[in-house]
Design an enzyme around this catalytic site. Structure first.
Site, PDB file in Angstrom:
ATOM      1  N   GLY A 133       5.302  -2.861   4.779  1.00 17.81           N
ATOM      2  CA  GLY A 133       5.154  -2.245   3.473  1.00 17.81           C
ATOM      3  C   GLY A 133       6.494  -1.800   2.917  1.00 17.81           C
ATOM      4  O   GLY A 133       7.445  -2.569   2.835  1.00 17.81           O
ATOM      5  N   PHE A 158       2.193 -10.517   0.368  1.00 18.44           N
ATOM      6  CA  PHE A 158       2.320 -10.058  -1.021  1.00 18.44           C
ATOM      7  C   PHE A 158       3.500 -10.740  -1.717  1.00 18.44           C
ATOM      8  O   PHE A 158       4.169 -10.130  -2.556  1.00 18.44           O
ATOM      9  CB  PHE A 158       2.487  -8.533  -1.112  1.00 18.44           C
ATOM     10  N   THR A 160       5.215 -12.887  -4.314  1.00 21.64           N
ATOM     11  CA  THR A 160       5.047 -13.503  -5.627  1.00 21.64           C
ATOM     12  C   THR A 160       5.651 -14.900  -5.608  1.00 21.64           C
ATOM     13  O   THR A 160       6.774 -15.091  -5.134  1.00 21.64           O
ATOM     14  CB  THR A 160       5.721 -12.649  -6.711  1.00 21.64           C
ATOM     15  N   HIS A 180      19.325  -0.681   9.350  1.00 20.02           N
ATOM     16  CA  HIS A 180      19.975  -0.971   8.071  1.00 20.02           C
ATOM     17  C   HIS A 180      21.224  -1.840   8.234  1.00 20.02           C
ATOM     18  O   HIS A 180      21.842  -2.203   7.235  1.00 20.02           O
ATOM     19  CB  HIS A 180      20.347   0.300   7.300  1.00 20.02           C
ATOM     20  N   GLU A 244      15.816  -4.148 -10.347  1.00 22.12           N
ATOM     21  CA  GLU A 244      14.386  -4.459 -10.311  1.00 22.12           C
ATOM     22  C   GLU A 244      13.570  -3.274 -10.789  1.00 22.12           C
ATOM     23  O   GLU A 244      12.588  -3.435 -11.538  1.00 22.12           O
ATOM     24  CB  GLU A 244      13.964  -4.850  -8.893  1.00 22.12           C
ATOM     25  N   GLY A 341     -14.384   3.135 -24.879  1.00 18.78           N
ATOM     26  CA  GLY A 341     -15.728   3.430 -24.386  1.00 18.78           C
ATOM     27  C   GLY A 341     -16.259   2.315 -23.503  1.00 18.78           C
ATOM     28  O   GLY A 341     -15.519   1.718 -22.721  1.00 18.78           O
TER      29      GLY A 341
END
Length: 383
Positions: A133, A158, A160, A180, A244, A341
């Site tokens: 994630g 996920f 794209t 890192h 981004e 509505g």
């Protein structure tokens, strides 16, 4: 509303994009939503118009214009109401090509950047993993060096353009070094042996964007496909996140404007209790609140865009813009549905799509909670 950040040239460019959106995007949105993807011909068309190369140098078939011009394009495309289509087209334009342009070598730019700018091939960015994630540093995909190749194993989700991409810029661990400092970026051709696509994911919104799972089973990636320096990938990813996030904020403001326009139009046409909804004070005030919310987000976002354009450190401003604008668009589109509505809940009214498309904004590109954590450090709340 006009804003000082845009010049006369920017506004002329805006008019050309508006005409394109009206003629070549809006009439096909519903079909693309059903198809779950944008046709390849649209990438080619954007390439012909130069829209995929706005900020890229002319030597790579780009237009060589500034990021504010690209922001104009982003705004007008977002106002098409085709969130998924914009996500797919934008993935090539913004998050995939930028890495090759900024950090790739000349050979990579000629092989992968130029044809993508022309719309001849589709690109994607592979960072998110099923177990990771938002925690980029916790990724499990690995690339082990073996003579003239890196052997790539792992998976992404996920993604794209994950189904239709011709190449994907993939982040993978290349050492057991400090967090890192052990991630690298690679250009991975989707025709490579061992590369496979899993499910085409079904989503709440952005349905015209093809989103998929991808898997790497001993994929041999030539060493010349390493982008930039080995183990510098995390730095490259974080640098690209800044723009981004500004782009996501820009798109959020534009989508919220579209939702407000639809709500105002509907409120003037819909008769209840022998008068238009626009004459009911509580609904009038609701739309005023929506407009104020949009304007606050717009000015925070344009401030971030301007600093980024000037080459200044815009991390704080970009993070604020992402945090505020993406939450704002959820509020505004929800109110637009409410003003409609029962009709707002019906699929034939576009506000339901705006509401569905908006919901990803506070999640993608770093959640609002991640943005707030970044800001606690940037503002000195914690050391």
């Amino acid at each position: 509303m006009a804003h000082w950040i845009f010049t006369e040239e920017h506004e002329m460019f805006r008019e050309s994009v508006k005409k394109f959106v009206e003629k070549e995007i809006k009439p096909y949105v519903e079909q693309w939503e059903k198809d779950g993807e944008v046709p390849r011909s649209m990438y080619k068309r954007l390439g012909e118009l130069g829209y995929l190369g706005i900020k890229f140098p002319e030597k790579y078939s780009g237009l060589g214009l500034d990021v504010i011009t690209e922001a104009v394009y982003t705004e007008e495309m977002a106002k098409s109401g085709a969130g998924g289509a914009n996500a797919s087209l934008g993935a090539t334009l913004g998050i995939a090509l930028s890495n090759v342009w900024k950090y790739g070598n000349e050979e990579q730019k000629q092989k992968y950047l130029v044809p993508a700018i022309k719309g001849e091939i589709i690109a994607g960015l592979g960072i998110t993993e099923p177990s990771g994630g938002s925690d980029v540093a916790a990724m499990r995909t690995r690339a082990k060096k073996d003579e003239d190749y890196y052997i790539l194993n792992g998976s992404k989700t996920f993604i794209t353009n994950g189904v239709n991409a011709d190449y994907v810029v993939v982040a993978a661990k290349t050492s057991d070094g400090p967090t890192h400092r052990n991630i690298s970026l690679f250009v991975v051709d989707t025709t490579s042996e061992g590369y496979s696509v899993g499910r085409k994911l079904k989503k709440l919104g952005w349905r015209s964007s093809d989103t998929g799972e991808i898997f790497f089973d001993n994929v041999k990636v030539p060493k010349e496909n390493l982008i930039g320096e080995e183990n510098h990938g995390f730095y490259y990813i974080m640098q690209n996140f800044q723009y981004e996030r500004i782009t996501m904020a820009i798109g959020s403001v534009a989508l919220a404007e579209l939702a407000l326009e639809e709500a105002m139009k509907y409120s003037k046409e819909r008769i209840q209790f022998d008068r238009p909804l626009s004459e009911i004070q509580v609904l009038r005030h609701k739309m005023v609140d929506m407009a104020v919310d949009i304007e606050k987000a717009r000015n925070i976002t344009y401030r971030a865009l301007y600093k980024f354009h000037k080459g200044e450190d815009a991390v704080t401003e970009a993070t604020m813009a992402k945090a505020y604008a993406t939450e704002m668009v959820c509020r505004v589109t929800d109110e637009a549905v409410q003003i409609h509505g029962g009709n707002g809940y019906m699929m034939e009214y576009p506000v339901q799509r705006y509401w569905r498309d908006a919901r990803i904004q506070p999640i993608g590109g770093g959640t609002t909670q991640i943005m707030n954590e970044i800001l606690t450090k940037r503002l000195g709340i914690i050391s």
